[in-house]
Design a protein around this motif. Sequence first.
Motif, PDB file in Angstrom:
ATOM      1  N   ARG A  46      52.793   9.598  37.122  1.00 21.01           N
ATOM      2  CA  ARG A  46      52.082  11.147  36.980  1.00 21.01           C
ATOM      3  C   ARG A  46      50.944  11.135  37.915  1.00 21.01           C
ATOM      4  NH1 ARG A  46      53.047  14.019  32.300  1.00 21.01           N
ATOM      5  NH2 ARG A  46      54.558  13.124  30.723  1.00 21.01           N
ATOM      6  N   CYS A  47      50.359  10.009  38.024  1.00 21.53           N
ATOM      7  CA  CYS A  47      49.114  10.075  39.034  1.00 21.53           C
ATOM      8  C   CYS A  47      49.865  10.474  40.527  1.00 21.53           C
ATOM      9  CB  CYS A  47      48.516   8.668  39.013  1.00 21.53           C
ATOM     10  SG  CYS A  47      46.989   8.533  40.204  1.00 21.53           S
ATOM     11  N   ALA A  48      50.847   9.948  40.779  1.00 18.94           N
ATOM     12  CA  ALA A  48      51.494   9.873  42.013  1.00 18.94           C
ATOM     13  C   ALA A  48      51.790  11.573  42.241  1.00 18.94           C
ATOM     14  CB  ALA A  48      52.704   8.946  42.198  1.00 18.94           C
ATOM     15  N   LYS A  49      52.482  12.007  41.132  1.00 20.49           N
ATOM     16  CA  LYS A  49      52.933  13.400  41.322  1.00 20.49           C
ATOM     17  C   LYS A  49      51.517  14.239  41.433  1.00 20.49           C
ATOM     18  CE  LYS A  49      55.442  16.541  38.525  1.00 20.49           C
ATOM     19  NZ  LYS A  49      56.396  16.658  37.143  1.00 20.49           N
TER      20      LYS A  49
ATOM     21  N   LEU B 124      48.437  12.245  56.467  1.00 17.97           N
ATOM     22  CA  LEU B 124      48.701  11.764  57.614  1.00 17.97           C
ATOM     23  C   LEU B 124      50.149  11.751  58.113  1.00 17.97           C
ATOM     24  CD1 LEU B 124      47.467  10.246  60.464  1.00 17.97           C
ATOM     25  CD2 LEU B 124      48.080   8.373  59.280  1.00 17.97           C
ATOM     26  N   LEU B 125      51.004  11.641  57.034  1.00 20.94           N
ATOM     27  CA  LEU B 125      52.569  11.471  57.674  1.00 20.94           C
ATOM     28  C   LEU B 125      53.301  12.501  56.924  1.00 20.94           C
ATOM     29  CD1 LEU B 125      52.732   7.684  56.377  1.00 20.94           C
ATOM     30  CD2 LEU B 125      52.293   8.590  58.669  1.00 20.94           C
ATOM     31  N   GLY B 126      52.886  13.247  56.000  1.00 21.73           N
ATOM     32  CA  GLY B 126      53.715  14.208  55.106  1.00 21.73           C
ATOM     33  C   GLY B 126      54.256  15.586  55.836  1.00 21.73           C
ATOM     34  N   GLU B 127      53.363  15.655  56.917  1.00 15.30           N
ATOM     35  CA  GLU B 127      53.656  17.181  57.400  1.00 15.30           C
ATOM     36  C   GLU B 127      54.979  17.078  58.083  1.00 15.30           C
ATOM     37  OE1 GLU B 127      51.701  19.972  60.892  1.00 15.30           O
ATOM     38  OE2 GLU B 127      50.235  18.787  59.633  1.00 15.30           O
TER      39      GLU B 127
ATOM     40  N   PRO C 173      68.141   4.600  41.476  1.00 15.88           N
ATOM     41  CA  PRO C 173      67.824   5.952  41.897  1.00 15.88           C
ATOM     42  C   PRO C 173      66.621   6.371  42.620  1.00 15.88           C
ATOM     43  CG  PRO C 173      67.870   5.792  39.630  1.00 15.88           C
ATOM     44  CD  PRO C 173      68.071   4.348  40.202  1.00 15.88           C
ATOM     45  N   ILE C 174      66.420   7.280  43.342  1.00 16.59           N
ATOM     46  CA  ILE C 174      65.479   8.021  43.751  1.00 16.59           C
ATOM     47  C   ILE C 174      65.234   9.128  43.274  1.00 16.59           C
ATOM     48  CG2 ILE C 174      64.189   8.649  46.171  1.00 16.59           C
ATOM     49  CD1 ILE C 174      65.732   6.490  47.486  1.00 16.59           C
ATOM     50  N   TYR C 175      63.989   9.622  42.824  1.00 13.29           N
ATOM     51  CA  TYR C 175      63.864  10.943  42.053  1.00 13.29           C
ATOM     52  C   TYR C 175      62.910  11.887  42.836  1.00 13.29           C
ATOM     53  CZ  TYR C 175      65.427   9.889  37.363  1.00 13.29           C
ATOM     54  OH  TYR C 175      66.360   9.595  36.340  1.00 13.29           O
ATOM     55  N   HIS C 176      63.152  13.326  42.595  1.00 14.47           N
ATOM     56  CA  HIS C 176      62.653  14.124  43.062  1.00 14.47           C
ATOM     57  C   HIS C 176      61.539  14.516  41.895  1.00 14.47           C
ATOM     58  CE1 HIS C 176      61.015  18.175  44.271  1.00 14.47           C
ATOM     59  NE2 HIS C 176      61.757  18.081  45.393  1.00 14.47           N
ATOM     60  N   LEU C 177      60.072  14.033  42.084  1.00 20.29           N
ATOM     61  CA  LEU C 177      59.400  14.116  40.945  1.00 20.29           C
ATOM     62  C   LEU C 177      59.169  15.649  40.331  1.00 20.29           C
ATOM     63  CD1 LEU C 177      56.798  11.654  42.084  1.00 20.29           C
ATOM     64  CD2 LEU C 177      58.830  11.239  40.778  1.00 20.29           C
ATOM     65  N   VAL C 178      58.859  16.568  41.445  1.00 25.50           N
ATOM     66  CA  VAL C 178      58.889  17.799  41.094  1.00 25.50           C
ATOM     67  C   VAL C 178      60.030  18.619  40.241  1.00 25.50           C
ATOM     68  CG1 VAL C 178      58.185  20.137  41.979  1.00 25.50           C
ATOM     69  CG2 VAL C 178      57.480  18.184  43.251  1.00 25.50           C
ATOM     70  N   ASN C 179      60.916  18.469  40.537  1.00 29.19           N
ATOM     71  CA  ASN C 179      62.137  19.200  39.712  1.00 29.19           C
ATOM     72  C   ASN C 179      62.919  17.850  38.655  1.00 29.19           C
ATOM     73  OD1 ASN C 179      63.999  17.714  41.038  1.00 29.19           O
ATOM     74  ND2 ASN C 179      64.694  19.538  42.541  1.00 29.19           N
ATOM     75  N   GLN C 180      62.391  16.738  38.650  1.00 28.54           N
ATOM     76  CA  GLN C 180      62.987  15.795  37.730  1.00 28.54           C
ATOM     77  C   GLN C 180      64.458  15.428  37.722  1.00 28.54           C
ATOM     78  OE1 GLN C 180      61.591  17.124  33.773  1.00 28.54           O
ATOM     79  NE2 GLN C 180      59.803  18.159  34.596  1.00 28.54           N
TER      80      GLN C 180
ATOM     81  N   LEU D 202      48.984  13.430  43.039  1.00 31.46           N
ATOM     82  CA  LEU D 202      48.269  13.393  44.230  1.00 31.46           C
ATOM     83  C   LEU D 202      49.153  14.300  45.212  1.00 31.46           C
ATOM     84  CD1 LEU D 202      47.268  10.051  43.916  1.00 31.46           C
ATOM     85  CD2 LEU D 202      45.679  11.761  44.097  1.00 31.46           C
ATOM     86  N   GLY D 203      50.310  14.675  44.959  1.00 22.67           N
ATOM     87  CA  GLY D 203      51.314  15.388  45.975  1.00 22.67           C
ATOM     88  C   GLY D 203      52.445  14.596  46.299  1.00 22.67           C
ATOM     89  N   VAL D 204      52.641  13.486  45.626  1.00 21.52           N
ATOM     90  CA  VAL D 204      53.819  12.759  46.003  1.00 21.52           C
ATOM     91  C   VAL D 204      55.235  13.342  45.383  1.00 21.52           C
ATOM     92  CG1 VAL D 204      55.369  10.609  45.545  1.00 21.52           C
ATOM     93  CG2 VAL D 204      52.831  10.705  46.062  1.00 21.52           C
ATOM     94  N   SER D 205      55.895  13.749  46.192  1.00 23.45           N
ATOM     95  CA  SER D 205      57.269  14.496  45.843  1.00 23.45           C
ATOM     96  C   SER D 205      58.513  13.725  45.454  1.00 23.45           C
ATOM     97  CB  SER D 205      57.821  15.279  47.089  1.00 23.45           C
ATOM     98  OG  SER D 205      56.996  16.422  47.120  1.00 23.45           O
ATOM     99  N   TYR D 206      58.433  12.485  46.076  1.00 25.37           N
ATOM    100  CA  TYR D 206      59.806  11.724  45.747  1.00 25.37           C
ATOM    101  C   TYR D 206      59.393  10.162  45.199  1.00 25.37           C
ATOM    102  CZ  TYR D 206      61.472  15.301  48.527  1.00 25.37           C
ATOM    103  OH  TYR D 206      61.782  16.697  49.066  1.00 25.37           O
ATOM    104  N   GLY D 207      60.044   9.512  44.520  1.00 19.49           N
ATOM    105  CA  GLY D 207      59.694   8.291  43.910  1.00 19.49           C
ATOM    106  C   GLY D 207      60.693   7.583  43.393  1.00 19.49           C
TER     107      GLY D 207
END
Length: 243
Positions: free
Chosen positions: A213-216, A194-197, A21-28, A218-223
């Motif tokens: 949690r650290c990735a989240k 650099l890449l996220g826009e 699975p690939i998660y949306h970290l913001v809405n879990q 920093l602004g990572v949305s998907y993991g």
Amino acid sequence: MNIDLIKKIIKEQFFTNFFQPIYHLVNQKVLGYESLFRCTLVKNPEHLFNYALQHGLVHELDTASITNSLREFKKYHSHHLFLSLNVYPSTISMSFFTQFLEELVNSFSIPSRQIVLEINESERLTNLDKLSKSICLLQEKGFLIALDDFGKGEYSFHSLTEINPDIIKLDRCFAKNLANDPKKQETLLYALNLLGESNKIILEGIETEEDMRCAKSLGVSYGQGYYFAKPLPLHMINVHSAT
């Protein structure tokens, strides 16, 4: 390993596909799944595909894996989730591939917008112009394109200038021990800026809650990674909250 073994694996389908699975970290929530090739006769799928590539059979192995992946996905999860499929650049560039994929998703009644093609950069990109044209056609048909293992492959930045991906999957090296490595955090932030826009960014290889949690933060949305779930047959995956 020999050519006859590869042909036997394909013809008699001595393989299966596991899913992660690939998660949306913001809405879990689970956003989709990546399909991963598994074969009991050859323990390392990368070795099998590399041998197939050297002997002109990689497109047959790719299309067999894709067909089975869609079949399994249709059985268990087809509503609103995406399916990410690994595919070699030379397979995408084949003249038959776009029509093959379009007919296949139609046969399983899966919308093309739910299909992500992850370009495998372990293959040397010898004809970027031809690949780019094939990708444009696939995107016109509604399929999404992802660059896999970005930051690891020798041709990542070169590919980015020639290909217009919808998704970039950052290599697991960015995630490993992220919570305890300020320099890596700074590098990840740079990559996101650099890449996220213009691209969705997925961080691969998240293995601990601290790194997630650290990735989240920093602004990572998907993991994606072992913290959430190991690759398994789709019906066996027990997804959990990514809090």
